[in-house]
Scaffold this motif. Structure first.
Motif, PDB file in Angstrom:
ATOM      1  N   MET A   1       0.841  -1.186   0.000  1.00 18.52           N
ATOM      2  CA  MET A   1       0.000   0.000   0.000  1.00 18.52           C
ATOM      3  C   MET A   1       0.881   1.241   0.000  1.00 18.52           C
ATOM      4  O   MET A   1       1.897   1.296   0.665  1.00 18.52           O
ATOM      5  CB  MET A   1      -0.917  -0.042   1.208  1.00 18.52           C
ATOM      6  N   LYS A   2       0.461   2.255  -0.722  1.00 20.17           N
ATOM      7  CA  LYS A   2       1.217   3.485  -0.853  1.00 20.17           C
ATOM      8  C   LYS A   2       1.143   4.308   0.430  1.00 20.17           C
ATOM      9  O   LYS A   2       0.085   4.472   1.011  1.00 20.17           O
ATOM     10  CB  LYS A   2       0.656   4.291  -2.027  1.00 20.17           C
ATOM     11  N   GLU A   3       2.316   4.798   0.878  1.00 21.93           N
ATOM     12  CA  GLU A   3       2.343   5.642   2.067  1.00 21.93           C
ATOM     13  C   GLU A   3       1.611   6.942   1.790  1.00 21.93           C
ATOM     14  O   GLU A   3       1.588   7.438   0.670  1.00 21.93           O
ATOM     15  CB  GLU A   3       3.793   5.961   2.449  1.00 21.93           C
ATOM     16  N   GLN A   4       1.038   7.502   2.862  1.00 21.64           N
ATOM     17  CA  GLN A   4       0.325   8.765   2.730  1.00 21.64           C
ATOM     18  C   GLN A   4       1.306   9.854   2.286  1.00 21.64           C
ATOM     19  O   GLN A   4       2.435   9.920   2.758  1.00 21.64           O
ATOM     20  CB  GLN A   4      -0.307   9.124   4.071  1.00 21.64           C
ATOM     21  N   ASN A   5       0.909  10.709   1.362  1.00 24.14           N
ATOM     22  CA  ASN A   5       1.690  11.815   0.820  1.00 24.14           C
ATOM     23  C   ASN A   5       2.857  11.370  -0.048  1.00 24.14           C
ATOM     24  O   ASN A   5       3.676  12.181  -0.421  1.00 24.14           O
ATOM     25  CB  ASN A   5       2.191  12.748   1.934  1.00 24.14           C
ATOM     26  N   LYS A   6       2.993  10.101  -0.336  1.00 28.57           N
ATOM     27  CA  LYS A   6       4.050   9.624  -1.207  1.00 28.57           C
ATOM     28  C   LYS A   6       3.519   9.575  -2.637  1.00 28.57           C
ATOM     29  O   LYS A   6       2.477   8.987  -2.903  1.00 28.57           O
ATOM     30  CB  LYS A   6       4.520   8.240  -0.778  1.00 28.57           C
ATOM     31  N   LYS A   7       4.252  10.190  -3.551  1.00 28.93           N
ATOM     32  CA  LYS A   7       3.826  10.204  -4.947  1.00 28.93           C
ATOM     33  C   LYS A   7       4.179   8.886  -5.632  1.00 28.93           C
ATOM     34  O   LYS A   7       5.215   8.293  -5.360  1.00 28.93           O
ATOM     35  CB  LYS A   7       4.511  11.348  -5.689  1.00 28.93           C
ATOM     36  N   MET A   8       3.294   8.464  -6.535  1.00 31.85           N
ATOM     37  CA  MET A   8       3.586   7.307  -7.368  1.00 31.85           C
ATOM     38  C   MET A   8       4.608   7.752  -8.410  1.00 31.85           C
ATOM     39  O   MET A   8       4.391   8.718  -9.141  1.00 31.85           O
ATOM     40  CB  MET A   8       2.330   6.790  -8.060  1.00 31.85           C
ATOM     41  N   ARG A   9       5.718   7.037  -8.487  1.00 30.00           N
ATOM     42  CA  ARG A   9       6.791   7.356  -9.428  1.00 30.00           C
ATOM     43  C   ARG A   9       6.551   6.578 -10.716  1.00 30.00           C
ATOM     44  O   ARG A   9       6.386   5.365 -10.694  1.00 30.00           O
ATOM     45  CB  ARG A   9       8.140   6.988  -8.817  1.00 30.00           C
ATOM     46  N   ILE A  10       6.562   7.297 -11.850  1.00 29.10           N
ATOM     47  CA  ILE A  10       6.136   6.720 -13.122  1.00 29.10           C
ATOM     48  C   ILE A  10       7.211   6.881 -14.192  1.00 29.10           C
ATOM     49  O   ILE A  10       7.902   7.903 -14.244  1.00 29.10           O
ATOM     50  CB  ILE A  10       4.829   7.394 -13.588  1.00 29.10           C
ATOM     51  N   ALA A  11       7.311   5.860 -15.051  1.00 30.19           N
ATOM     52  CA  ALA A  11       8.148   5.919 -16.255  1.00 30.19           C
ATOM     53  C   ALA A  11       7.239   5.724 -17.464  1.00 30.19           C
ATOM     54  O   ALA A  11       6.323   4.894 -17.435  1.00 30.19           O
ATOM     55  CB  ALA A  11       9.215   4.835 -16.222  1.00 30.19           C
TER      56      ALA A  11
END
Length: 99
Positions: A1-11
């Motif tokens: 699960m994604k941490e709060q306030n952490k942006k998904m890093r995309i390529a």
């Protein structure tokens, strides 16, 4: 699960510059997403991911240096493989089944 306030890093890997630009603009406008890598080929994607960790790869199926399925195999062999969205203009189901 994604941490709060952490942006998904995309390529993004697509040989059509206009698609890359549009996707990057759209995704970067979302507060929880950030495009870190934008390349025109699968080989450049693999090179970039040697030094940059991403959560998601948006991968074109048809590029001049190979198919998205070829690069999908390489991505899945990574120590921490990213999630992948495979883009294709094909309406056939063979690509879907192979992916």
């Amino acid at each position: 699960m994604k941490e709060q306030n952490k942006k998904m890093r995309i390529a993004i890997a697509d040989d059509h510059e206009i698609y890359r630009m549009g996707l990057k603009l759209l995704l970067n406008s979302m507060p929880d997403m950030e495009v870190l890598v934008e390349v025109e080929s699968g080989n450049r994607l693999l090179q970039a991911l040697e030094s940059t960790c991403v959560d998601l790869v948006i991968l074109d199926q048809s590029m001049q240096d190979g198919t998205g399925l070829d690069f999908l195999k390489a991505l899945s062999a990574m120590e921490k493989p990213p999630q992948v969205i495979l883009l294709t203009g094909s309406s056939g189901s063979a690509i879907l089944h192979e992916a």
